[in-house]
Design an enzyme around this catalytic site. Sequence first.
Site, mmCIF file in Angstrom:
data_model
loop_
_atom_site.group_PDB
_atom_site.id
_atom_site.type_symbol
_atom_site.label_atom_id
_atom_site.label_comp_id
_atom_site.label_asym_id
_atom_site.label_seq_id
_atom_site.Cartn_x
_atom_site.Cartn_y
_atom_site.Cartn_z
ATOM 1 N N ASP A 99 0.784 -1.203 -0.157
ATOM 2 C CA ASP A 99 0.218 -0.002 0.066
ATOM 3 C C ASP A 99 0.860 1.169 -0.090
ATOM 4 O OD1 ASP A 99 -3.330 0.430 1.144
ATOM 5 O OD2 ASP A 99 -2.046 1.937 0.908
ATOM 6 N N ASP A 151 3.750 2.417 -4.329
ATOM 7 C CA ASP A 151 2.684 3.279 -5.227
ATOM 8 C C ASP A 151 2.529 2.374 -6.467
ATOM 9 O OD1 ASP A 151 1.163 4.869 -7.095
ATOM 10 O OD2 ASP A 151 1.988 6.686 -6.175
ATOM 11 N N VAL A 152 1.348 1.826 -6.836
ATOM 12 C CA VAL A 152 1.276 0.780 -7.979
ATOM 13 C C VAL A 152 1.584 1.464 -9.305
ATOM 14 C CG1 VAL A 152 0.005 -0.887 -6.633
ATOM 15 C CG2 VAL A 152 -1.191 1.045 -7.736
ATOM 16 N N ASN A 212 -5.774 -5.454 -5.887
ATOM 17 C CA ASN A 212 -6.776 -4.616 -5.209
ATOM 18 C C ASN A 212 -6.868 -3.252 -4.800
ATOM 19 O OD1 ASN A 212 -9.379 -4.992 -3.164
ATOM 20 N ND2 ASN A 212 -7.807 -4.276 -1.772
ATOM 21 N N SER A 253 -15.558 -4.812 -9.090
ATOM 22 C CA SER A 253 -16.681 -4.331 -8.705
ATOM 23 C C SER A 253 -17.876 -4.273 -9.567
ATOM 24 C CB SER A 253 -16.235 -2.583 -8.525
ATOM 25 O OG SER A 253 -17.566 -1.909 -8.412
ATOM 26 N N TYR A 290 -14.257 5.541 -12.456
ATOM 27 C CA TYR A 290 -14.346 4.453 -11.612
ATOM 28 C C TYR A 290 -14.839 3.426 -12.865
ATOM 29 C CZ TYR A 290 -14.622 1.496 -7.756
ATOM 30 O OH TYR A 290 -14.443 0.548 -6.955
ATOM 31 N N LYS A 342 -12.972 0.053 -13.925
ATOM 32 C CA LYS A 342 -13.080 -1.265 -13.493
ATOM 33 C C LYS A 342 -13.608 -2.209 -14.902
ATOM 34 C CE LYS A 342 -12.142 -0.918 -9.072
ATOM 35 N NZ LYS A 342 -11.126 -1.590 -8.620
ATOM 36 N N THR A 375 -16.616 0.424 3.134
ATOM 37 C CA THR A 375 -15.340 0.926 3.286
ATOM 38 C C THR A 375 -15.366 2.267 3.087
ATOM 39 O OG1 THR A 375 -14.740 0.477 0.949
ATOM 40 C CG2 THR A 375 -14.646 -1.515 2.474
#
Length: 278
Positions: free
Chosen positions: A39, A62-63, A89, A140, A153, A157, A188
């Site tokens: 993360d 940091d991906v 994720n 999602s 988003y 996704k 979340t």
Amino acid sequence: MTDRSLAGQVLVITGAAGGLGSATAFECSARGAVVVLLDVDAAGLARVAATMPGECDTYELDVRDAGACNRVVEDILATRGRIDIVWANAGVSDYGPVDLLPEGTWQRIIDINLIGAHNIVRAALPAVMESEGYVAFTCSWASFAHQPGHSAYAAAKAGLEAFANSLRLELSGTGVRVGSFHPGWIDTTLVTKKMDQPAFAALLGALPGPFGAVTHTDKIVPHFVRALENRSSRMVYPRAGRILLVLRSALNTAPFTARSRAIAPEIRRLSKRDMTRS
């Protein structure tokens, strides 16, 4: 699909400093998995790692940085010797009409949710192939059910689901399985931080029945764990999302989008008002 124990498996999870990632990591750790938590939030990682009942490693990452993903994977292999499961994720979301979002927001959402998933999966894939393991993506409901105010988003996704579907075919014959996970509205911070936005509340209120309901994290975690154990091709929860999945070809037709189109002007009005105040 065959149940297999997670005991001893090296499970790498991005976006693991909270939310679905940390909650699922805890349950997998309790089942004997070696959890490797990635993360950008180093302090959050330290807090989560302290709660794990079993072996746990953490890496600040940091991906969006492909080189950093490669280096982290090298370190994991040097420490643990293998990777059995990589779960992409990590995700972020901001709410509002595309022209009203702050500059750079749309790009950031795509970069973290989609490009970042590619970066960590590509880095880990040789090791996962060596172990004949499992690649999972958090895709999602938004991958197949698209709503106003969530254009970035939804795009990320949907792209992530397409990536998973294509990768599954590419890896045929290698022993590697690929899964797409499709959670709905879960409590979340990805959702709760938007609950005080009147525009987002208006969207949830306009969605019929279970499609606007927010589910507790505890309800979905067992489904994530089971999907990781089974190396499932797809997991959808809450179950109402399966209706959306089956009807996906019809979801963008006029009858199914009527409520969203009706509330869209109000979402725009409320979003403009919030931006004026901020």
